[in-house]
Scaffold this active site. Structure first.
Site, mmCIF file in Angstrom:
data_model
loop_
_atom_site.group_PDB
_atom_site.id
_atom_site.type_symbol
_atom_site.label_atom_id
_atom_site.label_comp_id
_atom_site.label_asym_id
_atom_site.label_seq_id
_atom_site.Cartn_x
_atom_site.Cartn_y
_atom_site.Cartn_z
ATOM 1 N N LYS A 82 19.478 6.115 -12.127
ATOM 2 C CA LYS A 82 19.696 4.624 -11.565
ATOM 3 C C LYS A 82 21.227 4.391 -10.682
ATOM 4 O O LYS A 82 22.466 5.228 -11.183
ATOM 5 C CB LYS A 82 19.881 3.732 -13.079
ATOM 6 C CG LYS A 82 19.086 3.757 -13.512
ATOM 7 C CD LYS A 82 19.254 3.390 -15.285
ATOM 8 C CE LYS A 82 19.541 1.678 -14.777
ATOM 9 N NZ LYS A 82 19.939 0.823 -16.723
ATOM 10 N N SER A 157 16.458 -2.722 -16.184
ATOM 11 C CA SER A 157 17.142 -2.742 -15.338
ATOM 12 C C SER A 157 16.716 -1.343 -14.892
ATOM 13 O O SER A 157 17.037 -1.033 -13.758
ATOM 14 C CB SER A 157 19.029 -2.779 -15.697
ATOM 15 O OG SER A 157 19.537 -2.035 -16.532
ATOM 16 N N SER A 181 16.743 -2.287 -20.876
ATOM 17 C CA SER A 181 17.048 -1.379 -20.586
ATOM 18 C C SER A 181 15.679 -0.328 -19.950
ATOM 19 O O SER A 181 15.710 0.393 -18.598
ATOM 20 C CB SER A 181 17.764 -1.512 -19.201
ATOM 21 O OG SER A 181 18.234 -2.873 -19.377
#
Length: 479
Positions: A82, A157, A181
């Protein structure tokens, strides 16, 4: 002939360790898929193709000097991180136009751990600004889209990572989960997502997280692949505080039959008092299908009524946004923040340290009270999401007819944005507050046929230390 991206992560790992596929071949294959598909998908913000090939060739060279049994667990496996997580020499944007985008000086603990396990990093995946939202859209790169319907969001996310796994751009991926997330994007993209319990994966924990909400976990196509990632995340180099790893590892344990379980079904949410919501029919259909699968497997299901304190939304929001309030952003660049981020940052800065301490203390009591109620059952069952994956731009209101507004022209309804997220994923954050493990499973598709329509999942929440049990149940149900 089966293409490399069609293989499970476990199967690809075995071919790499046996030398039937080289790390360079695997990296080149997935890089080619990223080059072909990412322009439409938006899963990657940065692709480090040149460095990946250097690292892959080095892994192949090392393999000739080391017996197969002594190779790292994930030798040669392509992976991505990420864009909230530092990878040495690669820019970490945090999804924000308000930050200077400089290469990271060193690897974050999670990256160092997985590199030591043998992975080849292909790049950085799309995230929301500072990881704050349940959708992966920001002002610096195209939004991450859902491979099952490009007009829809892949969640957040860890949205870019989930989109990449679902589209076959990665075999699996590590995500981080502070309020859903890992589980939200996994559910939106039809994948298995496991949020381990607090302390199980120390390398995934986050500084500036006063309530200890954040933990790293796997996003994968099935429970075996998720178990393999868990073995890497909790292996001998994962840190002395890692706990709960079964003897022989998760992958060895996942195919064992779980015991007959008492499972409580609940639609109760700590958000419903502040943001009343009604689950969509597709969410209820997923819950019904998930319940039927569990009953068919021999488990006993019953309705569970859970009482949540109505002070939760304010306390969670206070703890969740503390880090963005403390982020170092030049005053002249704050205008570059997305409306939601700017609003949450301003409010966080206006809160006193005493208010934050009070909220964290409340969340610890909330954890105690909730776990006492959950303790009447072995597992808790609920929908993963209350709504189908939302259209890109839906949360921000950045839609006009069928066209998206440029990110620089996003409307400023921060409270409406936040409310929509809480109504979309009302069963996620309280699991982080309690520090419990939870898994999402893609049990239902809106088209009625797996792979057709949009995926909808169920979430199973277990007591502390039940990561193995959750994976075993997932495997038992065919995921």
């Amino acid at each position: 002939m089966t293409e490399l991206h069609e293989l499970s992560a476990v199967a690809l790992r075995d071919l790499l360790r046996q030398g039937h596929v080289s790390a360079a071949e695997a990296a080149a294959h997935f890089l080619a898929r990223i080059e072909q598909q990412n322009p439409l998908l938006g899963a990657f913000v940065t692709v480090t193709a040149e460095q990946a090939m250097v690292d892959a060739r080095a892994a192949d060279s090392a393999r000739t000097q080391v017996p197969a049994g002594e190779l790292p667990l994930l030798h040669g496996m392509p992976l991505a991180f990420k864009d909230l997580t530092d990878v040495a020499g690669v820019v970490t944007t945090h999804g924000s136009a308000a930050l200077d985008h400089k290469p990271a000086p060193s690897d974050a603990p999670l990256v160092a751990l997985l590199k030591e396990a043998g992975v080849i990093a292909l790049g950085k995946t799309q995230v929301p600004e500072f990881g704050l939202t349940a959708y992966s859209e920001n002002r610096i790169a195209p939004p991450s889209r859902n491979p099952h319907a490009l007009s829809r969001s892949s969640g957040g996310s860890s949205g870019g990572s989930a989109a990449a796994v679902a589209a076959g751009l990665l075999p699996f991926a590590p995500g981080t989960d502070g309020g859903g997330s890992v589980r939200i994007p996994a559910a939106a993209c039809g994948l298995v997502g496991l949020k381990p319990g607090r302390g199980v994966v120390p390398a995934g924990e986050s500084l500036g997280d006063p309530a200890r909400l954040v933990v790293a976990g796997p996003i994968a196509r099935d429970s075996l692949d998720a178990a393999l990632m868990m073995d890497a995340l909790t292996g001998p180099n994962a840190g002395r505080d890692a706990t709960g790893r079964p003897d022989g590892g998760y992958l060895a344990a996942v195919s064992q039959e779980p015991p007959r379980l008492r499972i409580g079904i609940s639609l109760d949410s700590p958000w419903s008092g502040t943001f009343p919501f009604a689950p969509e029919q597709d969410a209820m259909d997923a819950l019904r299908v998930g319940g039927d699968l569990l009953e068919h497997a021999g488990h006993a299901l019953s309705e569970a009524s859970i009482r949540y304190d109505n002070r939760y939304p304010d306390a969670f929001t206070t703890a969740w946004t503390a880090a963005v309030g403390a982020a170092r952003i030049s005053p002249h660049r704050e205008a570059l923040l997305a409306p939601l981020t700017r609003t949450l940052r301003r409010r966080a800065q206006q809160r006193s340290p005493a208010k934050l301490a009070e909220s964290v203390a409340f969340l610890r009591q909330f954890q105690h009270d909730t776990m006492a109620q959950y303790g009447q059952w072995d597992l808790m069952l609920m929908p993963s999401l209350a709504q189908t994956p939302r259209p890109v731009g839906w949360f921000t209101g950045a839609m006009h007819g069928t066209d998206l507004w440029p990110a620089s022209q996003w409307p400023g309804d921060a409270d409406g944005d936040y409310r929509k997220q809480c109504e979309f994923a009302p069963w996620s954050s309280m699991v982080n507050v309690c520090g419990l493990p939870a898994i999402t499973l893609p049990v239902h598709w809106t088209g009625g046929v797996p792979g057709q329509g949009l995926p909808m999942g169920v979430q199973l929440v277990g007591p502390m230390g039940s990561e193995t049990l959750l994976l075993q149940v997932a495997r038992q149900l065919g995921f």
